[in-house]
Write a protein that holds these residues in place. Structure first.
Motif, PDB file in Angstrom:
ATOM      1  N   LEU A 199      62.854   6.817  44.445  1.00 48.46           N
ATOM      2  CA  LEU A 199      61.508   7.193  44.861  1.00 48.46           C
ATOM      3  C   LEU A 199      60.431   6.475  44.055  1.00 48.46           C
ATOM      4  O   LEU A 199      59.261   6.832  44.135  1.00 48.46           O
ATOM      5  CB  LEU A 199      61.331   8.718  44.717  1.00 48.46           C
ATOM      6  N   SER A 200      60.846   5.477  43.301  1.00 47.64           N
ATOM      7  CA  SER A 200      59.886   4.820  42.414  1.00 47.64           C
ATOM      8  C   SER A 200      58.809   4.051  43.163  1.00 47.64           C
ATOM      9  O   SER A 200      57.766   3.735  42.592  1.00 47.64           O
ATOM     10  CB  SER A 200      60.623   3.870  41.455  1.00 47.64           C
ATOM     11  N   GLY A 201      59.039   3.760  44.450  1.00 48.71           N
ATOM     12  CA  GLY A 201      58.057   2.994  45.201  1.00 48.71           C
ATOM     13  C   GLY A 201      57.270   3.784  46.225  1.00 48.71           C
ATOM     14  O   GLY A 201      56.403   3.226  46.906  1.00 48.71           O
ATOM     15  N   ILE A 202      57.496   5.101  46.329  1.00 47.62           N
ATOM     16  CA  ILE A 202      56.769   5.882  47.339  1.00 47.62           C
ATOM     17  C   ILE A 202      55.380   6.245  46.825  1.00 47.62           C
ATOM     18  O   ILE A 202      55.082   6.120  45.631  1.00 47.62           O
ATOM     19  CB  ILE A 202      57.534   7.172  47.714  1.00 47.62           C
ATOM     20  N   ASP A 203      54.516   6.722  47.719  1.00 49.42           N
ATOM     21  CA  ASP A 203      53.179   7.175  47.336  1.00 49.42           C
ATOM     22  C   ASP A 203      53.297   8.611  46.826  1.00 49.42           C
ATOM     23  O   ASP A 203      53.167   9.563  47.590  1.00 49.42           O
ATOM     24  CB  ASP A 203      52.237   7.097  48.533  1.00 49.42           C
ATOM     25  N   ALA A 204      53.566   8.758  45.543  1.00 48.44           N
ATOM     26  CA  ALA A 204      53.786  10.091  44.962  1.00 48.44           C
ATOM     27  C   ALA A 204      52.504  10.900  44.920  1.00 48.44           C
ATOM     28  O   ALA A 204      52.541  12.136  44.964  1.00 48.44           O
ATOM     29  CB  ALA A 204      54.381   9.959  43.559  1.00 48.44           C
ATOM     30  N   TYR A 205      51.360  10.237  44.812  1.00 54.47           N
ATOM     31  CA  TYR A 205      50.072  10.949  44.810  1.00 54.47           C
ATOM     32  C   TYR A 205      49.893  11.673  46.147  1.00 54.47           C
ATOM     33  O   TYR A 205      49.492  12.840  46.192  1.00 54.47           O
ATOM     34  CB  TYR A 205      48.942   9.955  44.574  1.00 54.47           C
ATOM     35  N   LYS A 206      50.223  10.993  47.229  1.00 50.40           N
ATOM     36  CA  LYS A 206      50.097  11.580  48.559  1.00 50.40           C
ATOM     37  C   LYS A 206      51.160  12.639  48.802  1.00 50.40           C
ATOM     38  O   LYS A 206      50.922  13.627  49.499  1.00 50.40           O
ATOM     39  CB  LYS A 206      50.189  10.484  49.617  1.00 50.40           C
ATOM     40  N   LEU A 207      52.347  12.465  48.214  1.00 51.41           N
ATOM     41  CA  LEU A 207      53.436  13.424  48.408  1.00 51.41           C
ATOM     42  C   LEU A 207      53.071  14.809  47.922  1.00 51.41           C
ATOM     43  O   LEU A 207      53.363  15.810  48.582  1.00 51.41           O
ATOM     44  CB  LEU A 207      54.692  12.937  47.668  1.00 51.41           C
ATOM     45  N   GLY A 208      52.422  14.894  46.752  1.00 56.41           N
ATOM     46  CA  GLY A 208      52.095  16.197  46.186  1.00 56.41           C
ATOM     47  C   GLY A 208      53.344  16.969  45.804  1.00 56.41           C
ATOM     48  O   GLY A 208      54.337  16.394  45.357  1.00 56.41           O
ATOM     49  N   PHE A 209      53.310  18.286  46.003  1.00 55.15           N
ATOM     50  CA  PHE A 209      54.461  19.132  45.695  1.00 55.15           C
ATOM     51  C   PHE A 209      55.282  19.321  46.958  1.00 55.15           C
ATOM     52  O   PHE A 209      54.827  19.938  47.916  1.00 55.15           O
ATOM     53  CB  PHE A 209      53.999  20.487  45.147  1.00 55.15           C
ATOM     54  N   SER A 210      56.489  18.784  46.972  1.00 55.99           N
ATOM     55  CA  SER A 210      57.315  18.795  48.175  1.00 55.99           C
ATOM     56  C   SER A 210      58.679  19.411  47.902  1.00 55.99           C
ATOM     57  O   SER A 210      59.257  19.232  46.834  1.00 55.99           O
ATOM     58  CB  SER A 210      57.504  17.359  48.687  1.00 55.99           C
ATOM     59  N   LEU A 211      59.190  20.123  48.904  1.00 54.66           N
ATOM     60  CA  LEU A 211      60.538  20.698  48.837  1.00 54.66           C
ATOM     61  C   LEU A 211      61.525  19.947  49.715  1.00 54.66           C
ATOM     62  O   LEU A 211      62.697  20.313  49.773  1.00 54.66           O
ATOM     63  CB  LEU A 211      60.501  22.167  49.279  1.00 54.66           C
ATOM     64  N   LYS A 212      61.063  18.885  50.381  1.00 51.08           N
ATOM     65  CA  LYS A 212      61.934  18.244  51.374  1.00 51.08           C
ATOM     66  C   LYS A 212      63.184  17.642  50.741  1.00 51.08           C
ATOM     67  O   LYS A 212      64.255  17.658  51.362  1.00 51.08           O
ATOM     68  CB  LYS A 212      61.157  17.196  52.155  1.00 51.08           C
ATOM     69  N   TYR A 213      63.075  17.147  49.527  1.00 54.16           N
ATOM     70  CA  TYR A 213      64.239  16.514  48.907  1.00 54.16           C
ATOM     71  C   TYR A 213      65.288  17.547  48.487  1.00 54.16           C
ATOM     72  O   TYR A 213      66.483  17.368  48.719  1.00 54.16           O
ATOM     73  CB  TYR A 213      63.815  15.676  47.708  1.00 54.16           C
ATOM     74  N   ILE A 214      64.843  18.643  47.878  1.00 54.12           N
ATOM     75  CA  ILE A 214      65.810  19.638  47.430  1.00 54.12           C
ATOM     76  C   ILE A 214      66.460  20.340  48.617  1.00 54.12           C
ATOM     77  O   ILE A 214      67.643  20.707  48.574  1.00 54.12           O
ATOM     78  CB  ILE A 214      65.149  20.652  46.455  1.00 54.12           C
TER      79      ILE A 214
END
Length: 397
Positions: free
Chosen positions: A318-333
């Protein structure tokens, strides 16, 4: 006089007077944002309160004034620092997560270092007896389970019990631009979650200190004699990249922005990249269904005996995704749980996920197959109430 009137808050008018300087204008006519200046830089506001006093410092490697450590800077200004208190990861920030740190002496200054992540999490009255004032200056990352705010709580409690004033030198919150996640159920209180706040609380450490005092979270009517030295030229929407990694496994801005979402994996068999060079930027386990990215955690400085050590892990980078836009997400877990070959072994037997999440609801909802949209709905009432309460303690727009 009520207990709240005893709190030494800096008035909001004063705060905004400090931070409301007009931005300069470039030749193009566009406004230029003045540089963010942490509270430690505002020496004119707190140095007079330290001169001639015996000072205790709660600091680590992030406690800098410019490019110099705050302890060294204040010592050169004639401040008598008699004790250093260090949080998780130690004074120089090199110890692994969860690794107990022994008390010692700083070889550079000779000052005694008392660990608040060893024999005791809270300063004892004996350790505070020889001090006149304490200064807290540690960079936080804005999540409930990052333990520097637990250390703040115990320091405030200890100061309140023995009547010692505490000065908090505020710093920006790199995840301070939003508020999200479940509010902690007090029944699940632990050192990785001490307050009824959401996972992403949207406060600077100074604002949180005000909230701890104002909401009587120290208990028993205890109130800390608190002064917060504010950040200059800062709002909660001001982008801020930390100049120094706050702990060994948050090496860069991407890891810090992903941390709210990925830390929940620490309650499962999934690795978050400890023991690699992409800590909190990759996720995986020996299950090939997780994803195409492969990595193998190894024992290394700052990551002693990492989860899945020596095992080939499959997952996501996930080092290249837009983490700022992702925010707090549960989709991965949620996704990794659904792909787990043995769901009975997905969660650690310690129920650490419950402590991180602040209740057992996520674990139960995952087991029941509840979608993320419904999980989010379940925490909205408490989150809405928190947002209303939060407004009372904000120092920055």
């Amino acid at each position: 006089m009520t207990s709240l009137r005893k709190i030494l808050f800096i008035s909001l008018a004063f705060i905004f007077a400090l931070s409301g300087a007009e931005p300069s204008r470039a030749q193009s006519g566009k406004a230029v944002q003045a540089p963010v200046e942490p509270g430690a830089w505002q020496t004119d506001l707190y140095l007079p309160a330290l001169k001639g006093k015996r000072v205790g410092m709660i600091v680590n490697q992030t406690s800098t004034l410019g490019k110099r450590h705050l302890v060294d800077s204040l010592s050169s200004m004639g401040v008598s620092i008699t004790t250093i208190f260090s949080p998780e990861h130690g004074f120089r920030g090199q110890a692994s997560a969860g690794e107990k740190v022994a008390s010692s002496r700083d070889p550079q200054t000779g000052i005694s270092i008392v660990s608040l992540y060893g024999k005791n999490y809270k300063p004892t009255s004996a350790q505070l007896d020889s001090l006149d004032v304490l200064v807290f200056d540690i960079q936080d990352v804005g999540t409930r389970f990052y333990t520097y705010i637990s250390t703040l709580h115990y320091v405030m409690e200890a100061c309140a019990e023995v009547g010692k004033p505490l000065i908090v030198l505020d710093r920006p919150n790199p995840n301070g631009h939003y508020v999200d996640g479940p509010v902690l159920d007090p029944k699940f209180k632990s050192f990785v979650g001490m307050h009824p706040i959401p996972v992403v609380h949207g406060l600077t450490i100074g604002e949180l200190a005000r909230m701890i005092n104002g909401e009587n979270w120290l208990g028993g009517g205890k109130v800390t004699q608190l002064t917060v030295i504010p950040v200059r030229n800062y709002t909660h929407q001001t982008p801020y990249t930390l100049p120094i990694p706050p702990s060994p496994n948050l090496p860069n801005q991407q890891s810090i922005l992903l941390y709210p979402s990925l830390c929940l994996f620490e309650g499962t068999v999934v690795s978050v990249g400890r023991g690699t060079d992409k800590q909190f930027q990759v996720i995986g386990s020996p299950n090939p269904k997780n994803g195409p990215y492969q990595f193998t955690p190894v024992d290394k400085a700052g990551a002693i005996n990492p989860p899945q050590e020596g095992k080939l892990c499959y997952g996501l980078d996930l080092s290249g995704i837009d983490a700022y836009k992702l925010g707090f997400s549960l989709k991965y877990i949620i996704d990794f749980y659904q792909k787990a070959p043995d769901k009975n072994k997905y969660f650690l037997g310690t129920n650490f996920l419950d402590k991180l999440y602040g209740s057992d609801q996520l674990r139960l909802q995952l087991e029941a197959g509840v979608p993320e949209s419904k999980i989010r709905q379940s925490w909205q009432p408490a989150l809405t109430a928190y947002k209303t309460m939060r407004k009372k303690y904000l120092l920055y727009p």
